[in-house]
Enzyme design. Structure first.
Site, PDB file in Angstrom:
ATOM      1  N   HIS A  59       0.705  -1.290  -0.250  1.00 35.81           N
ATOM      2  CA  HIS A  59      -0.099  -0.032   0.010  1.00 35.81           C
ATOM      3  C   HIS A  59       0.813   1.135  -0.136  1.00 35.81           C
ATOM      4  O   HIS A  59       0.246   2.258   0.335  1.00 35.81           O
ATOM      5  CB  HIS A  59      -0.942  -0.268   0.969  1.00 35.81           C
ATOM      6  N   CYS A 108       7.519  13.302  -7.007  1.00 36.98           N
ATOM      7  CA  CYS A 108       7.311  14.300  -7.714  1.00 36.98           C
ATOM      8  C   CYS A 108       6.208  13.785  -8.730  1.00 36.98           C
ATOM      9  O   CYS A 108       6.675  12.773  -9.549  1.00 36.98           O
ATOM     10  CB  CYS A 108       8.528  14.895  -8.492  1.00 36.98           C
ATOM     11  N   CYS A 150       8.801  19.814  -5.746  1.00 39.18           N
ATOM     12  CA  CYS A 150      10.305  19.074  -6.010  1.00 39.18           C
ATOM     13  C   CYS A 150      10.821  20.308  -6.422  1.00 39.18           C
ATOM     14  O   CYS A 150      10.685  21.373  -6.809  1.00 39.18           O
ATOM     15  CB  CYS A 150       9.886  18.318  -7.197  1.00 39.18           C
ATOM     16  N   CYS A 162      12.096  20.607  -9.483  1.00 41.92           N
ATOM     17  CA  CYS A 162      11.654  20.851 -10.641  1.00 41.92           C
ATOM     18  C   CYS A 162      10.595  21.581 -10.749  1.00 41.92           C
ATOM     19  O   CYS A 162      10.017  22.162 -11.929  1.00 41.92           O
ATOM     20  CB  CYS A 162      11.695  19.620 -11.682  1.00 41.92           C
ATOM     21  N   SER A 179      -3.543  -8.997   1.432  1.00 41.22           N
ATOM     22  CA  SER A 179      -5.055  -9.479   1.194  1.00 41.22           C
ATOM     23  C   SER A 179      -5.039  -9.652  -0.346  1.00 41.22           C
ATOM     24  O   SER A 179      -6.183 -10.282  -0.938  1.00 41.22           O
ATOM     25  CB  SER A 179      -6.125  -8.539   1.572  1.00 41.22           C
ATOM     26  N   ASN A 211      -1.260 -15.334   5.137  1.00 40.58           N
ATOM     27  CA  ASN A 211      -2.076 -14.144   5.433  1.00 40.58           C
ATOM     28  C   ASN A 211      -3.123 -14.706   6.832  1.00 40.58           C
ATOM     29  O   ASN A 211      -3.872 -15.733   6.241  1.00 40.58           O
ATOM     30  CB  ASN A 211      -2.672 -13.833   4.515  1.00 40.58           C
ATOM     31  N   LEU A 212      -3.598 -14.082   7.372  1.00 36.32           N
ATOM     32  CA  LEU A 212      -4.551 -14.266   8.452  1.00 36.32           C
ATOM     33  C   LEU A 212      -5.875 -14.028   7.891  1.00 36.32           C
ATOM     34  O   LEU A 212      -6.806 -14.892   8.349  1.00 36.32           O
ATOM     35  CB  LEU A 212      -4.393 -13.566   9.753  1.00 36.32           C
ATOM     36  N   GLN A 213      -6.207 -13.292   6.600  1.00 30.75           N
ATOM     37  CA  GLN A 213      -7.184 -13.322   6.095  1.00 30.75           C
ATOM     38  C   GLN A 213      -7.500 -14.040   4.842  1.00 30.75           C
ATOM     39  O   GLN A 213      -6.403 -14.472   4.351  1.00 30.75           O
ATOM     40  CB  GLN A 213      -7.838 -11.706   5.913  1.00 30.75           C
ATOM     41  N   CYS A 219       3.255 -13.711  10.096  1.00 36.94           N
ATOM     42  CA  CYS A 219       4.477 -13.731   9.129  1.00 36.94           C
ATOM     43  C   CYS A 219       5.822 -13.980   9.879  1.00 36.94           C
ATOM     44  O   CYS A 219       6.568 -14.609   9.164  1.00 36.94           O
ATOM     45  CB  CYS A 219       4.489 -12.258   8.014  1.00 36.94           C
TER      46      CYS A 219
END
Length: 286
Positions: A1, A9, A37, A39, A78, A101-103, A119
């Site tokens: 994520h 930038c 930035c 630039c 997930s 993964n737990l889900q 994990c």
């Protein structure tokens, strides 16, 4: 994520890092940081929310690697981000997909092995089975020191301290304050520079409140009235934002910027969190 400490930038794709949240917006799909930035492009946070796409170059790299892989181990995901179809390349090439993964995930039925566990526990057991040791985590900080003088024997001189990411290119803001000392680690203060403040808040409080001043990624600059004054400096005290609770670090002034008229040196700082002690060495500049 994504990476909460990384900004990118929108114009040139340059990366910037901060020891704090670069995400300041409360709107889900608003990624503006309010910063610019070099630039002139807008800096945006790199968080990937549900329903948003990964950067094309990331997807292309993932597909290239997964297509050539015999086995892919998925840890703590997930697998519901829109561009997770790179895993399908593994299956098409008769590779193995192992999911921890737990889900539940959309790929559970296609996985060669499905593990419901933490994990860390899984990796500790896997490393032990393979006879491999888990390396000790060491915090690294790269710092570029640059000295400039208007005249060899008179006039002001400046010492610029720019934090860099491990790539040696991307700016990384992790210094809350730098202090030049005379006469050793406990000596008198000759000059100091601090992270730009917003009101009465400390640098750490600013980051916790997600207040990012325009000069968030600018280097800290020590000003000396003359080369003679700068020449009295024996040590530099570095104070950090403390993202991982790191203590201050006092280092002797490197010869490359301590006795010369102009010059630069790259330092790699390393902290052992368990011992709470810093070490450092000079690195070759890219």
């Amino acid at each position: 994520h994504g990476n909460r400490t990384r900004a990118r930038c929108a114009r040139c794709a340059a990366a910037y890092f901060l020891d704090g949240h670069v995400r300041v917006s409360k709107e889900v799909h608003n990624h503006s940081t309010g910063l610019r930035c070099k630039c002139g492009g807008e800096l945006r946070d790199t968080i990937i929310n549900f329903g948003e796409y990964l950067y094309p170059e990331v997807v292309q790299a993932a597909k290239a690697l997964s297509g050539d892989s015999d086995l892919v181990l998925v840890l703590g995901s997930s697998m519901r981000v829109v561009t997770c179809e790179a895993f399908e390349d593994v299956l098409r090439n008769r590779g193995h997909l192992v999911v921890c993964n737990l889900q539940l995930t959309p790929y559970d039925k296609a996985a060669s092995l499905r593990i419901f566990a933490d994990c860390d526990e899984l990796m500790a057991r896997l490393m032990a089975t393979l006879g491999l040791s888990i390396p000790k985590w060491i915090l690294h900080r790269d710092l570029l020191l640059s000295l400039t003088a208007t005249h060899p024997t008179r006039g002001p001189t400046t010492l610029t301290l720019q934090g860099l990411d491990g790539d040696g290119v991307s700016p990384s803001s992790f210094l809350a304050k730098v202090t030049a000392l005379c006469g050793g680690p406990s000596g008198a203060v000759v000059a100091e520079a601090s992270f730009p403040s917003v009101g009465a808040a400390t640098p750490r409080q600013q980051l916790q409140q997600r207040q990012l001043p325009p000069a968030t990624f600018a280097p800290l600059v020590l000003q000396f009235s003359s080369p003679a004054v700068r020449g009295t400096v024996s040590d530099l005290r570095l104070d950090f934002f403390g993202l991982v609770g790191e203590p201050p670090c006092v280092i002797p002034v490197p010869p490359a910027v301590g006795r010369s008229e102009e010059g630069s040196v790259m330092l790699r700082l390393a902290l052992d969190p368990e011992a709470g002690q810093w070490a450092w060495k000079e690195e070759e500049q890219a």
